[in-house]
Design a protein around this motif. Structure first.
Motif, PDB file in Angstrom:
ATOM      1  N   PHE A  21       0.843  -1.201   0.000  1.00  0.00           N
ATOM      2  CA  PHE A  21       0.000   0.000   0.000  1.00  0.00           C
ATOM      3  C   PHE A  21       0.877   1.249   0.000  1.00  0.00           C
ATOM      4  CE2 PHE A  21      -2.287   3.353   2.283  1.00  0.00           C
ATOM      5  CZ  PHE A  21      -3.403   3.473   1.467  1.00  0.00           C
ATOM      6  N   GLU A  25       1.144   4.315  -2.744  1.00  0.00           N
ATOM      7  CA  GLU A  25       0.709   5.659  -2.361  1.00  0.00           C
ATOM      8  C   GLU A  25       1.853   6.661  -2.223  1.00  0.00           C
ATOM      9  OE1 GLU A  25      -2.552   6.666  -2.081  1.00  0.00           O
ATOM     10  OE2 GLU A  25      -2.969   4.673  -2.896  1.00  0.00           O
ATOM     11  N   HIS A  58      -4.631   3.643  -7.104  1.00  0.00           N
ATOM     12  CA  HIS A  58      -4.877   4.936  -6.457  1.00  0.00           C
ATOM     13  C   HIS A  58      -6.172   5.589  -6.948  1.00  0.00           C
ATOM     14  CE1 HIS A  58      -3.752   8.482  -4.200  1.00  0.00           C
ATOM     15  NE2 HIS A  58      -4.120   9.213  -5.231  1.00  0.00           N
ATOM     16  N   ARG A  64      -8.944   0.595  -1.265  1.00  0.00           N
ATOM     17  CA  ARG A  64      -7.713   0.198  -0.560  1.00  0.00           C
ATOM     18  C   ARG A  64      -7.512   0.920   0.766  1.00  0.00           C
ATOM     19  NH1 ARG A  64      -2.619  -0.655  -4.323  1.00  0.00           N
ATOM     20  NH2 ARG A  64      -1.824  -0.953  -2.241  1.00  0.00           N
ATOM     21  N   ILE A  68      -7.041  -0.980   4.325  1.00  0.00           N
ATOM     22  CA  ILE A  68      -5.839  -0.775   5.149  1.00  0.00           C
ATOM     23  C   ILE A  68      -6.237  -0.279   6.540  1.00  0.00           C
ATOM     24  CG2 ILE A  68      -3.718   0.582   5.381  1.00  0.00           C
ATOM     25  CD1 ILE A  68      -3.529  -1.743   3.374  1.00  0.00           C
ATOM     26  N   SER A  97      -5.085   9.209   1.376  1.00  0.00           N
ATOM     27  CA  SER A  97      -4.604   8.268   2.389  1.00  0.00           C
ATOM     28  C   SER A  97      -4.349   8.941   3.733  1.00  0.00           C
ATOM     29  CB  SER A  97      -3.314   7.608   1.899  1.00  0.00           C
ATOM     30  OG  SER A  97      -3.540   6.968   0.680  1.00  0.00           O
TER      31      SER A  97
END
Length: 191
Positions: A21, A25, A58, A64, A68, A97
């Motif tokens: 991840f 990112e 993304h 995602r 996470i 994120s």
């Protein structure tokens, strides 16, 4: 991966998921989507599938970050020590994120703060030393931190040991009235 048994494998798998991840990112840290994809194209000139994979991972519809976050919630219930390096890297994330970065920061801070039982044990040890010898430096240091330890100090006012009750009351009172000058402090025989 099984060198440390099932537990070691679990740590390895969870860390690799978090690493994957982050590796996706990290290209988007402090950049807008178009600028980041341009940088990715420059980094992976002849790897169109890699560029596509990163861009789709993304994509705004990607779930995602939520996955996470759920994974971090599960890790938070474990000993997070083996995950600290990747958690520190996750704190650098921004944009979409940001929730992941904040959760990682929260987990790191929580791991660095001593537990309530550890704080209580330390305070009781200091108070026991004060019961045995009225050392001014220990007393002053404890008084200075009286409000930081208020959640532990108040229950000690009803401790079975009379000496701890008296010292706890004195520290609480001296801490509460630091701006005033106490000329005398007497203990009522009821304690």
């Amino acid at each position: 991966p099984y060198a440390d048994g099932v537990e070691g494998n679990k740590i390895c798998v969870l860390t690799s998921l978090l690493r994957d991840f982050f590796d996706t990112e990290k290209f988007f840290i402090d950049k807008n989507r178009i600028q980041a994809i341009t940088d990715i194209r420059d980094s992976f000139k002849n790897q169109l599938p890699k560029i596509h994979e990163i861009a789709m991972a993304h994509h705004p519809l990607s779930k995602r970050p939520k996955v996470i976050l759920a994974l971090l919630d599960q890790i938070e219930e474990l000993d997070i020590t083996p995950y600290l390096p990747i958690l520190k890297e996750l704190t650098r994330l921004s944009g979409r994120s940001l929730a992941v970065a904040l959760k990682a920061k929260q987990m790191i801070l929580k791991s660095e703060v001593p537990s309530l039982s550890e704080r209580s044990r330390t305070l009781v040890l200091s108070l026991r030393r004060l019961c045995q010898e009225r050392e001014a430096t220990i007393m002053n240091e404890t008084i200075l931190h009286a409000f930081e330890t208020l959640d532990i100090l108040l229950p000690l006012l009803s401790h079975p040991a009379p000496c701890l009750r008296v010292i706890s009351a004195e520290i609480y009172i001296r801490g509460a009235y630091q701006t005033y000058e106490l000329s005398d402090f007497r203990v009522d025989s009821a304690m």
